[in-house]
Design a protein around this motif. Structure first.
Motif: not given
Length: 322
Positions: A236-265
């Motif tokens: 008898r084989r133990a039932p294979k545990p189901e892999a947890p589903k990854p959380p839905p990926r959120e689309k990154p919010r684009v801040d037009h007031d931030k430099d896309p090359r350096d989000p901190g600037r």
């Protein structure tokens, strides 16, 4: 059927036993018949009476169940032969003696309401003593006998001594020469010891009994002890545990007031995207940023320090050398 059998038994009683009453004494009746079971007067049917000193035979597939006057029950399996040769009541209508001689075959016994000392079962290898009990026993053609205790207690005594069966499913094997095994729990190996796969069919499941005779031997079944071939074992084989589903990926919010090359600037004014509301410039047209800042003199030739000339004045004739 009962009338004809009774007449036949009366005739046999006159010929061999003398007094008619002794030969025709009814001691019990058949409660179940399968295939062919014969008595002194021929084939037996359900509710046919059984008489004292009557030999009962079963065919190779026969099965008979019987109940006696004191409530004792007896099952007779295939290929068997047995005689109830003593059945004695006293003046108070209590059973004093019930003696049974088993020549060959397989049997199941359940004691009735009489005292245990009233019962005696004779086999070619010895005598089974009954103590208010239930057991199976088998008699081989050469007299070898096996007894399996199902309930209560019993004993077996032969030329080699006596053995007690006190634990449920205890089993002993004895032969005519006096050899007697120790009591041990019955298992599938008993059939190898007896050299007969058809022995003890009520425990192996090869023959099914009805009513109280059927359920009493369930705990000692040798069918449950059958070995399972390794090729049939499926882990008898133990039932294979189901892999947890990854959380839905959120689309990154684009801040037009931030430099896309350096989000901190913060984004500088010159980094901001062009305003799409402004009119688009012709790429073939020179940029105003590279126009000559000097005023248009109307002459594309380089200025070599000559005084400015009025564009409307006539142009002097070139001097021709003589």
């Amino acid at each position: 059927m009962s009338y004809l059998r009774g007449a036949a038994i009366v005739a046999l009683g006159v010929m061999f036993h003398g007094p008619l009453s002794l030969a025709a004494e009814v001691i019990g009746e058949a409660t179940r018949i399968r295939t062919e079971v014969r008595g002194a007067g021929g084939p037996l049917a359900v509710k046919d009476p059984v008489h004292r000193d009557e030999r009962i035979l079963t065919s190779k597939s026969g099965l008979g169940q019987f109940v006696f006057r004191d409530g004792t029950k007896l099952a007779i399996g295939w290929g068997s032969s047995v005689v109830i040769d003593k059945f004695v009541f006293d003046d108070s209508n209590s059973l004093q003696k019930l003696s049974l001689r088993a020549t060959k075959g397989t049997f199941r016994w359940i004691s009735g309401k009489s005292k245990s000392t009233a019962y005696e079962i004779l086999t070619p290898a010895g005598t089974i003593g009954v103590r208010g009990t239930a057991f199976d026993f088998y008699v081989r053609g050469d007299g070898t006998t096996a007894v399996v205790l199902l309930n209560g207690a019993a004993s077996f005594c032969g030329p080699g001594g006596c053995k007690q069966l006190t634990r449920r499913c205890d089993c002993i094997v004895a032969n005519r020469n006096g050899k007697l095994s120790d009591a041990r729990r019955v298992d599938r190996r008993i059939l190898e010891t007896l050299g007969d796969e058809a022995a003890l069919p009520f425990l192996s499941g090869n023959q099914q009994l009805a009513g109280g005779l059927g359920w009493v031997g369930g705990g000692c079944s040798i069918r449950a002890a059958l070995p399972i071939p390794p090729t049939q074992v499926t882990p008898r084989r133990a039932p294979k545990p189901e892999a947890p589903k990854p959380p839905p990926r959120e689309k990154p919010r684009v801040d037009h007031d931030k430099d896309p090359r350096d989000p901190g600037r913060p984004r500088r004014d010159d980094d901001k995207r062009p305003d799409h509301d402004e009119p688009r410039r012709d790429p073939g047209r020179p940029s105003h940023e590279h126009d000559d800042p000097r005023p248009d003199r109307g002459d594309s030739r380089p200025d070599h320090g000559e005084p400015a000339r009025d564009p409307g004045a006539p142009r002097p004739d070139p001097v021709r050398e003589g």
